[in-house]
Write a protein that holds these residues in place. Structure first.
Motif, PDB file in Angstrom:
ATOM      1  N   THR A 185     -12.915 -39.572 -14.172  1.00  0.00           N
ATOM      2  CA  THR A 185     -13.351 -38.722 -15.280  1.00  0.00           C
ATOM      3  C   THR A 185     -14.334 -39.444 -16.193  1.00  0.00           C
ATOM      4  O   THR A 185     -14.564 -39.019 -17.321  1.00  0.00           O
ATOM      5  CB  THR A 185     -12.140 -38.246 -16.104  1.00  0.00           C
ATOM      6  OG1 THR A 185     -11.402 -39.384 -16.567  1.00  0.00           O
ATOM      7  CG2 THR A 185     -11.231 -37.368 -15.267  1.00  0.00           C
ATOM      8  N   GLU A 497     -10.404 -32.177 -13.864  1.00  0.00           N
ATOM      9  CA  GLU A 497     -11.286 -32.344 -12.712  1.00  0.00           C
ATOM     10  C   GLU A 497     -10.525 -32.639 -11.420  1.00  0.00           C
ATOM     11  O   GLU A 497     -11.086 -32.557 -10.332  1.00  0.00           O
ATOM     12  CB  GLU A 497     -12.301 -33.456 -12.986  1.00  0.00           C
ATOM     13  CG  GLU A 497     -13.451 -33.036 -13.885  1.00  0.00           C
ATOM     14  CD  GLU A 497     -14.263 -31.868 -13.310  1.00  0.00           C
ATOM     15  OE1 GLU A 497     -14.499 -31.842 -12.094  1.00  0.00           O
ATOM     16  OE2 GLU A 497     -14.636 -30.984 -14.084  1.00  0.00           O
ATOM     17  N   MET A 518     -12.684 -25.965 -12.444  1.00  0.00           N
ATOM     18  CA  MET A 518     -13.329 -27.232 -12.075  1.00  0.00           C
ATOM     19  C   MET A 518     -14.822 -27.120 -12.294  1.00  0.00           C
ATOM     20  O   MET A 518     -15.341 -26.044 -12.616  1.00  0.00           O
ATOM     21  CB  MET A 518     -13.030 -27.543 -10.606  1.00  0.00           C
ATOM     22  CG  MET A 518     -13.645 -26.526  -9.645  1.00  0.00           C
ATOM     23  SD  MET A 518     -12.734 -26.321  -8.100  1.00  0.00           S
ATOM     24  CE  MET A 518     -11.275 -25.434  -8.639  1.00  0.00           C
TER      25      MET A 518
END
Length: 570
Positions: A185, A497, A518
């Motif tokens: 991330t 994510e 997403m």
């Protein structure tokens, strides 16, 4: 020779290694200046403003995710507290470059010790600091080579990559990114996916690759191969092509036996809507609204906000649009609010819903704008004979049922019937049974939930294994939330994510998650992965993953029940 890291943006990249090395040197301790302090103060402030302007300009040119990231960085460069600190140090006869370094050090140490949400900003803070010092000293900044429009795209390798350097690159220039730091991330991961450039992060030894070495990067598996043979290249390309050919770009998300799972897009601003539509998103699962509020002296008006929200609703008639209310505070201060009092750990301080409780007028204006946008969208749909979008509003950083009820009541009072909360704090999971009874839906932010649950900064490559969404403990937290929601007849989504991994998406469905959101680029692969398996297979995969002892074992155990996925190996 092979290296391996975490693949965070799918695809195959091949090119000569360009290793980004060098750094702006630390200004000497004890360095001073001659003459009165005012010119030195003005020089420092001018450098801060110039860097802020450059960052914002780059963000505006790049658009999308990069715009939001760089706008936040520009705000840091002009932070009033930072400027005051620099001036105070200059008044002590410390030269401007050293004053900037020391002023940033205070904030850097605070963020590094905070970890989690704020810790991921340390590399960004270092980049801003170095840019200001470079302007003051004339020292060149390490940067990717200029695009001359000729030659094979290169593989950009670094300890970490600054968003300001990568935001304006493209896959025509860069074949792939490889970093030693970062995580799934990190900003490198976020921007590479948005750009469609393969990327591998948390790859030990990457910067030791000799410049010019031909490098193959597999963003699917995390493999980085040096001087690959033509046979190696062909194998990786063939496996990647197989993945792409099996992707389904349209239609509703569903398992092979027809169990419906809405596939939604994470949106950072209006510029991302077209990409979401092109990828076949059924709606928006996370609309981040910070871009409306950051970097401006006055709060956005209700009319300005309403126009932006209405555009998102109009893009998905009959679809779901989940708007997250302002997630500011901490490292994203609002210039139109009084400066926050110093906090020993801002990552765990007044941010998200907690900031709304302190400044309710900001929330009132945002909810009013959302209510007006929904009413206008419904009226337009009636006139056109079409279906209106379903607006859902959720709050971030919610820890208790009391907080959730306060927010839900505020939404309902504004005529917003669908009020929910983000599940990103372990306390909210532990009390999920009481929390879901007072809201209309919940959405799990796996990125923040993981870093809070494991006390692991998601920007730290050294702690990447704890940020792995396959950690069985994290899957347990997701299962607890989904079960509580299902028992009370409430939808439960995932907007982290981690949902972009087709195998993980199947596991989430098996755990009881009802919607997945997403980055738009991942939607076709996830739609395809779900469509290749039955709900029973997803549930068996979820059960096997939760029963494993490590993240690696969990992933392998889940995939053994998901034969329709393209194998990871090549």
């Amino acid at each position: 020779m092979n290296l391996r890291g975490a693949g965070v943006s799918p695809g195959i990249g091949l090119g000569a290694a360009y290793v980004l090395t060098g750094a702006v040197p630390e200004p000497a301790v004890g360095s001073t200046y001659e003459g009165p302090p005012e010119p030195e103060r003005e020089r420092a402030v001018a450098a801060l403003r110039q860097v802020a302007g450059e960052l914002e300009a780059r963000g505006n040119r790049a658009g999308g995710e990069a715009k939001e990231i760089l706008k936040a960085q520009a705000l840091i460069a002009e932070d009033p507290g930072l400027v005051v600190g620099v001036k105070a140090l200059i008044d002590e006869r410390i030269a401007a470059p050293r004053a900037v370094y020391q002023a940033f050090a205070k904030y850097r140490d605070m963020l590094a010790s905070a970890g989690g949400y704020l810790g991921e900003r340390v590399a960004d803070l270092d980049d801003i600091r170095d840019r200001v010092i470079a302007r003051l000293t004339g020292h060149p900044l390490p940067a990717p080579p200029p695009d001359r429009g000729t030659g094979e795209p290169y593989v950009l390798i670094a300890i970490d990559l600054a968003p300001a350097d990568t935001a304006l690159l493209s896959k025509d220039v860069v074949a792939a990114f490889v970093t030693e730091g970062g995580g799934p991330t990190s900003h490198t991961a976020i921007l590479s996916r948005a750009m469609g450039v393969p990327a591998v992060v948390a790859c030990p030894g990457a910067t030791e690759i000799p410049p010019g070495t031909r490098v193959l990067v597999d963003g699917n598996t995390g493999e980085v191969r040096l001087e690959p043979t033509e046979f190696d290249v062909a194998r990786h390309v063939s496996a990647n092509d197989a993945r792409r050919q099996r992707m389904t770009t349209g239609g509703p998300g569903r398992t092979r036996d027809g169990y419906l799972v809405q596939l939604l897009a994470n949106i950072g601003g209006p510029d991302d809507l077209d990409g979401a539509l092109a990828a076949g998103a059924e709606g928006v699962g996370l609309y981040r609204t910070e871009f409306l509020f950051l970097g401006r002296p006055d709060a956005p008006s209700v009319a300005e906000q309403e126009q932006v929200y209405r555009a998102a609703l109009a893009a998905f008639p009959g679809g779901r649009v989940v708007v997250r209310t302002l997630d500011a505070g901490a490292d994203k201060p609002l210039a139109f609010l009084p400066p926050a009092a110093p906090e020993p750990n801002p990552a765990l301080g007044e941010r998200g819903l907690r900031l709304f409780e302190k400044y309710p007028k900001v929330m009132d204006a945002q909810l009013e704008a959302l209510s007006v946008a929904a009413a206008v969208d419904r009226a337009g749909a009636v006139r056109a004979g079409t279906a209106a979008a379903e607006l859902q509003v959720m709050a971030p950083m919610v820890a208790t049922a009391q907080e959730a009820k306060w927010f839900a009541d505020a939404c309902h009072a504004r005529g917003l019937p669908q009020a929910g909360v983000m599940i990103e704090i372990p306390a909210a999971v532990l009390r999920a049974e009481s929390l879901v009874t007072v809201v209309d839906f919940v959405s799990i932010g796996t990125n923040d939930l993981a870093q809070y649950a494991f006390a692991a900064d998601r920007q730290s490559g050294a702690l990447g294994s704890l940020q792995d969404p396959w950690q069985p403990a994290l899957l347990d937290l997701v299962a607890m939330t989904a079960t509580a929601a299902a028992d009370n007849g409430k939808p439960c989504g995932v907007c982290g994510e981690s949902a972009a991994d087709p195998a993980m998406a199947c596991v989430f469905v098996g755990l009881g998650v009802t919607t997945l959101s997403m980055g738009a680029a991942a939607l076709p692969a996830v739609r395809t992965g779900l469509g290749a398996h039955t709900l029973d297979q997803c549930q068996l995969a979820a059960q096997a993953a939760r029963g494993a002892s490590t993240a690696a074992h969990a992933r392998a155990a889940a995939r053994s029940h998901l034969p329709g996925l393209v194998p990871l190996g090549v």
